[in-house]
Design a protein around this motif. Structure first.
Motif, PDB file in Angstrom:
ATOM      1  N   LEU B 113      50.678  37.631  30.566  1.00  0.00           N
ATOM      2  CA  LEU B 113      49.280  38.022  30.408  1.00  0.00           C
ATOM      3  C   LEU B 113      49.001  39.150  31.401  1.00  0.00           C
ATOM      4  N   PRO B 114      48.829  40.376  30.932  1.00  0.00           N
ATOM      5  CA  PRO B 114      48.675  41.505  31.861  1.00  0.00           C
ATOM      6  C   PRO B 114      47.278  41.584  32.474  1.00  0.00           C
ATOM      7  N   ILE B 115      46.960  40.608  33.306  1.00  0.00           N
ATOM      8  CA  ILE B 115      45.685  40.632  34.029  1.00  0.00           C
ATOM      9  C   ILE B 115      45.961  40.348  35.502  1.00  0.00           C
ATOM     10  N   GLU B 116      45.027  40.779  36.361  1.00  0.00           N
ATOM     11  CA  GLU B 116      45.035  40.285  37.732  1.00  0.00           C
ATOM     12  C   GLU B 116      43.699  39.597  37.969  1.00  0.00           C
ATOM     13  N   LEU B 117      43.733  38.591  38.836  1.00  0.00           N
ATOM     14  CA  LEU B 117      42.571  37.731  39.002  1.00  0.00           C
ATOM     15  C   LEU B 117      42.133  37.764  40.454  1.00  0.00           C
ATOM     16  N   PRO B 118      41.268  38.710  40.814  1.00  0.00           N
ATOM     17  CA  PRO B 118      40.842  38.780  42.221  1.00  0.00           C
ATOM     18  C   PRO B 118      39.908  37.638  42.616  1.00  0.00           C
ATOM     19  N   LEU B 119      39.325  36.932  41.650  1.00  0.00           N
ATOM     20  CA  LEU B 119      38.321  35.928  41.996  1.00  0.00           C
ATOM     21  C   LEU B 119      38.016  35.020  40.808  1.00  0.00           C
ATOM     22  N   VAL B 120      37.815  33.733  41.128  1.00  0.00           N
ATOM     23  CA  VAL B 120      37.247  32.795  40.158  1.00  0.00           C
ATOM     24  C   VAL B 120      35.911  32.332  40.712  1.00  0.00           C
ATOM     25  N   LEU B 121      34.868  32.428  39.908  1.00  0.00           N
ATOM     26  CA  LEU B 121      33.546  31.957  40.320  1.00  0.00           C
ATOM     27  C   LEU B 121      33.188  30.716  39.503  1.00  0.00           C
ATOM     28  N   SER B 122      32.492  29.801  40.152  1.00  0.00           N
ATOM     29  CA  SER B 122      32.145  28.565  39.459  1.00  0.00           C
ATOM     30  C   SER B 122      30.805  28.029  39.936  1.00  0.00           C
ATOM     31  N   ASN B 123      30.154  27.278  39.069  1.00  0.00           N
ATOM     32  CA  ASN B 123      28.953  26.560  39.494  1.00  0.00           C
ATOM     33  C   ASN B 123      29.305  25.143  39.978  1.00  0.00           C
ATOM     34  N   HIS B 124      30.622  24.888  40.144  1.00  0.00           N
ATOM     35  CA  HIS B 124      31.105  23.620  40.689  1.00  0.00           C
ATOM     36  C   HIS B 124      32.267  23.913  41.630  1.00  0.00           C
ATOM     37  N   GLY B 125      32.673  22.886  42.382  1.00  0.00           N
ATOM     38  CA  GLY B 125      33.803  23.094  43.281  1.00  0.00           C
ATOM     39  C   GLY B 125      35.103  22.476  42.774  1.00  0.00           C
ATOM     40  N   GLY B 126      35.030  21.805  41.622  1.00  0.00           N
ATOM     41  CA  GLY B 126      36.130  20.957  41.194  1.00  0.00           C
ATOM     42  C   GLY B 126      37.441  21.660  40.901  1.00  0.00           C
ATOM     43  N   LEU B 127      37.408  22.928  40.530  1.00  0.00           N
ATOM     44  CA  LEU B 127      38.639  23.603  40.156  1.00  0.00           C
ATOM     45  C   LEU B 127      39.221  24.449  41.284  1.00  0.00           C
ATOM     46  N   ALA B 128      38.693  24.267  42.510  1.00  0.00           N
ATOM     47  CA  ALA B 128      39.156  25.070  43.649  1.00  0.00           C
ATOM     48  C   ALA B 128      40.659  24.909  43.882  1.00  0.00           C
ATOM     49  N   SER B 129      41.157  23.669  43.805  1.00  0.00           N
ATOM     50  CA  SER B 129      42.569  23.465  44.143  1.00  0.00           C
ATOM     51  C   SER B 129      43.493  24.083  43.100  1.00  0.00           C
ATOM     52  N   GLU B 161      31.387  44.663  40.885  1.00  0.00           N
ATOM     53  CA  GLU B 161      31.468  45.962  41.567  1.00  0.00           C
ATOM     54  C   GLU B 161      32.560  45.990  42.626  1.00  0.00           C
ATOM     55  N   GLU B 162      32.561  44.977  43.491  1.00  0.00           N
ATOM     56  CA  GLU B 162      33.542  44.924  44.579  1.00  0.00           C
ATOM     57  C   GLU B 162      34.972  45.035  44.080  1.00  0.00           C
ATOM     58  N   HIS B 163      35.249  44.335  42.980  1.00  0.00           N
ATOM     59  CA  HIS B 163      36.634  44.268  42.500  1.00  0.00           C
ATOM     60  C   HIS B 163      36.877  45.184  41.307  1.00  0.00           C
ATOM     61  N   ASP B 164      35.858  46.014  41.005  1.00  0.00           N
ATOM     62  CA  ASP B 164      36.011  46.961  39.901  1.00  0.00           C
ATOM     63  C   ASP B 164      36.468  46.231  38.629  1.00  0.00           C
ATOM     64  N   ILE B 165      35.751  45.135  38.335  1.00  0.00           N
ATOM     65  CA  ILE B 165      36.142  44.225  37.247  1.00  0.00           C
ATOM     66  C   ILE B 165      36.005  44.905  35.883  1.00  0.00           C
ATOM     67  N   GLU B 166      37.020  44.730  35.057  1.00  0.00           N
ATOM     68  CA  GLU B 166      37.018  45.304  33.713  1.00  0.00           C
ATOM     69  C   GLU B 166      36.724  44.279  32.630  1.00  0.00           C
ATOM     70  N   LEU B 167      36.895  43.011  32.960  1.00  0.00           N
ATOM     71  CA  LEU B 167      36.649  41.951  31.976  1.00  0.00           C
ATOM     72  C   LEU B 167      36.157  40.700  32.690  1.00  0.00           C
ATOM     73  N   VAL B 168      35.092  40.119  32.152  1.00  0.00           N
ATOM     74  CA  VAL B 168      34.603  38.820  32.625  1.00  0.00           C
ATOM     75  C   VAL B 168      34.918  37.780  31.547  1.00  0.00           C
ATOM     76  N   VAL B 169      35.541  36.685  31.957  1.00  0.00           N
ATOM     77  CA  VAL B 169      35.945  35.645  31.008  1.00  0.00           C
ATOM     78  C   VAL B 169      35.186  34.361  31.307  1.00  0.00           C
ATOM     79  N   LEU B 170      34.456  33.877  30.319  1.00  0.00           N
ATOM     80  CA  LEU B 170      33.791  32.580  30.458  1.00  0.00           C
ATOM     81  C   LEU B 170      34.746  31.503  29.959  1.00  0.00           C
ATOM     82  N   ALA B 171      35.457  30.905  30.916  1.00  0.00           N
ATOM     83  CA  ALA B 171      36.494  29.926  30.573  1.00  0.00           C
ATOM     84  C   ALA B 171      35.901  28.524  30.634  1.00  0.00           C
ATOM     85  N   ARG B 172      35.070  28.214  29.648  1.00  0.00           N
ATOM     86  CA  ARG B 172      34.263  26.992  29.625  1.00  0.00           C
ATOM     87  C   ARG B 172      33.259  26.992  30.786  1.00  0.00           C
ATOM     88  N   TYR B 173      32.580  28.137  30.979  1.00  0.00           N
ATOM     89  CA  TYR B 173      31.461  28.205  31.921  1.00  0.00           C
ATOM     90  C   TYR B 173      30.235  27.722  31.164  1.00  0.00           C
TER      91      TYR B 173
END
Lengths: 285, 285, 285, 285
Positions: B113-129, B161-173
């Motif tokens: 999958l030719p992506i890089e993932l500088p950050l995951v954002l969540s409204n919960h903490g459960g997937l941190a690990s 902006e910070e990460h110059d994001i090209e795609l936002v993915v709602l992965a069951r957000y």
């Protein structure tokens, strides 16, 4: 009846309670039968128990029925005892599209579909020659006003009686049936219609599907109720499409799904594999 | 930029007119490029021409852009010149369900999958690990009232902006985004949701699907617009189910379709294979 | 020829070199054509370039051919210029199984398959009435010894000449053709056979599949070469089966896959979508 | 044991004779059980009867076993009484490819796979961190000569004893096991391998598949016997590919099929849905 067939199909539906399987299998043993296929399902939603058995036996129908009677009474069962492979008396209704009728006729002749077709009824004459090729009687009656519609529905009911019809198949029959007719034929009338993800309401759904660029189109075979296109689902199929398909191509692709889905639903029904559990079907494949 | 890569991806969109292919291929020849893959589509509905090319060349980007400029101006093209395999900077939003995030992370690491993932954002903490295992930064912020929602959406935009994001993915957000945010991220935000034949409105669609006894359940990946669950469709999949499946099992089966459908959509987007034609997508597989 | 059709199909094959697309598109522009569909592929394995174009134009064939000539000569191209929708002259060979022939005939009449069928040849008489229903001439000749086989193959070649046949379809024709005939019809003769995972050698493969309990059975449509069942693959399909299926049911299920797979292969061939790259096919869907 | 679980799974295999169902259901009634799910199959080929039941009961295991004993003795049954959802003690063997292990671990944690994983054994160290993330003990031992292979197989057998292992899964374990080990673990060791239509013998099958231009590639999960890749088939899947896929892409696509096919096979096995009928499997889905 004194027939002595080798394979029986027994289907039964009743309130779910302990001991049903033991009681039924006891009756079958008593009648000298050997269970060769058995499927059952307990519906959590409705508390109903469903069973389909295939039984090998030399006993005549009377012996079987006598052995089953105490059990079916004790559990207040709805049940049916049929012979594997007996052709189901089926009435087909069509309009102008040939694909579903062709598939039913070809497979019936090929021995892949245990139905017999005493009559095809239509609101058009266009498919007469197709029915004739397969030596199936065909009647076309124009249905362009309320009086003709009433007459046509009366003809349907008369045909159902005359030929002791067990299943009515709407093979792309494009007229809406009256609620009264739907009620009269409840549980033994099947329709086919196109299906999309997501669904599209209103006219020309294939055009809408094209405009939304859907990636899957399909078909749903379902029992007819007075709620149009909303009866219990029997079978569904989809096929992948892409942006390059014209609306006309989508229609052709959708028709393939329609014929194979309808034929499959009719086959399962004819083999007593389709049972009703409220708004859903139990399919014992 | 003075990079000198081997494989370029050129996508372009313009009004459909004769001579486009010749003009573009001339510019590519002039820049010393060799076309190794080419796909095009003329949309009857919107009169728009779409093209995706892969080009092998030793020329630097400047040479390419200089050669393309006259053509892109003449035909008023929207165009993009990218390098095959360049990882797309992707921001993933999740809530509590892990299946989509797990699939994205695993395939990203597996090199599929030719992506890089500088950050995951969540409204919960459960997937941190899970994020941590794949060494992807994770931030969980509660979103339980209007103020927190505003703050969270501001955080999303800042991250873009910070990460110059090209795609936002709602992965069951599971939060609804504001129309303003949808508009800001238009054409570069993808969502996944379950799909059924027929569709079900309202709460708990899997329960409704169970009650209607649907035979196919699936998932749709689509662009997010302010019309909830109604943006242009990128990919759809279905899988067969039967009456014996509980609502809970339907959910698990549906989740499998969700992860593979979302991952596929992200992959095509990252490879510049997804172009917009009004309300529909052109997918150059 | 002075025909002035609207849509052309141009297919071309040559050694892969830079500038081909530009040269071809230049010739098309010169002939007043507009490219509406274009697909190309560069084969790494053989270093061959493949292209299929659909072109809208008012110019007559002569104009087109004159404009293409310098380019096709410069790149030593194998090429073909055809008209979209022109029915391909197709000869069908059958034995006793009706399913493939029925599907071809029905779809041809339904307008879904751009072929014309001047003749059906068979080593049996059993399918005469099916051909007759669709008004297609049918000849049955017994092929039970070497002399009859030689005569039948001579009849095939004569039919190919008389009717200027472009494609021969073995629609469950159960005789092995001589290597000479295979060679004579190379690249324009298609066969269908069953396929399994894993493959089974020897007699009665469905029985073997049943004994091994395979979960998928299918069909492969391929070009005929003198290597039996080993020519370049055009299309494959499979369908799921389970342990409860008898050998006879596996045969019926396999036949469905055979007819839809063969019809699909014939359709793609008739639309000039099938090109040969050594032992493999390029399919421009 | 004095456990008093709600749901039992009873599987049984015996020679097919009349009265089995009645006898078994009688024993279940006697033990106060209610049959909630039942599947059976009579194999024509081997004359064997197979049955899987789910039974709801408050009775302890002893009561059940005491009630079943006379029946299982009378019919000389091979039988197993298990509790729905009990995690199967599973040993996984891997080499370097992560995709199958990742899928097993993720689904186990997600609660979709009723197994527990006391240990992962490998002939490499590369997947240690993946196992560690899911808190599963991992041991890597080099296996590069006969002595190391003997030691590794001894370690496998010791692990099977120590952890009372019920299933060994070869999750892309790339060493050939000795016939002795295969025999020792017969009927409780599952492997996954790629599958093609047609099959390819010898090295680098994906490259061969690419050269032949196959249109479907897939995977087969099967029991391991000393006949390499030839044990009874549990599950198979395929996916469509086209000429544009490189050998490397075929590998990635094939891996997806491998992980989902293996996980499915393990799930069915863990739910006591896989029974052996000679060289074939009966799968009670």
């Amino acid at each position: 009846m004194t027939a002595s067939p080798t394979h029986w199909i027994l289907t039964l539906v009743c309130e779910d309670r302990p001991g049903i399987v033991h009681a039924i299998s006891g009756a079958i043993v008593a009648a000298g039968g050997n269970i060769t296929e058995s499927q059952q399902f307990s519906s959590d939603g409705t508390g109903t128990f469903f069973m389909r058995l295939q039984v090998e036996s030399d006993a005549p129908r009377e012996t079987f029925e006598a052995a089953l009677l105490p059990v079916t009474q004790q559990y207040t069962m709805t049940w049916q005892l049929d012979v594997v492979g007996r052709p189901l008396r089926t009435l087909v209704l069509v309009s102008t599209a040939a694909h579903c009728l062709n598939d039913l006729l070809f497979r019936q002749r090929a021995g892949q579909l245990p139905i017999e077709l005493p009559l095809v009824l239509s609101n058009h004459g266009g498919l007469a020659s197709l029915a004739e090729f397969y030596s199936v009687p065909f009647e076309g009656h124009p249905v362009t006003n309320a009086a003709e519609k009433t007459a046509f529905e009366a003809r349907i009911l008369r045909a159902v009686e005359e030929h002791d019809i067990e299943l009515v198949v709407l093979a792309r029959y494009m007229q809406i049936l009256s609620p009264e007719l739907c009620a009269r034929l409840g549980g033994r009338i099947i329709n086919i219609h196109h299906s999309f993800l997501p669904g599209f309401k209103g006219a020309n759904p294939y055009k809408q599907a094209h405009q939304r660029g859907v990636k899957l189109i399909g078909a749903t075979a379902h029992f007819v109720t007075s709620d149009l296109d909303e009866g219990p689902i029997i079978e569904q199929n989809v096929v992948r499409v892409d942006h390059s398909r014209s609306t006309r191509e989508l229609v052709a692709i959708g028709q393939d799904e329609e014929s194979r889905t309808l034929t499959q639903a009719v086959k399962w029904f004819a083999e007593n594999r389709v049972l009703l559990d409220g708004d859903r079907t139990i399919i014992f494949k």
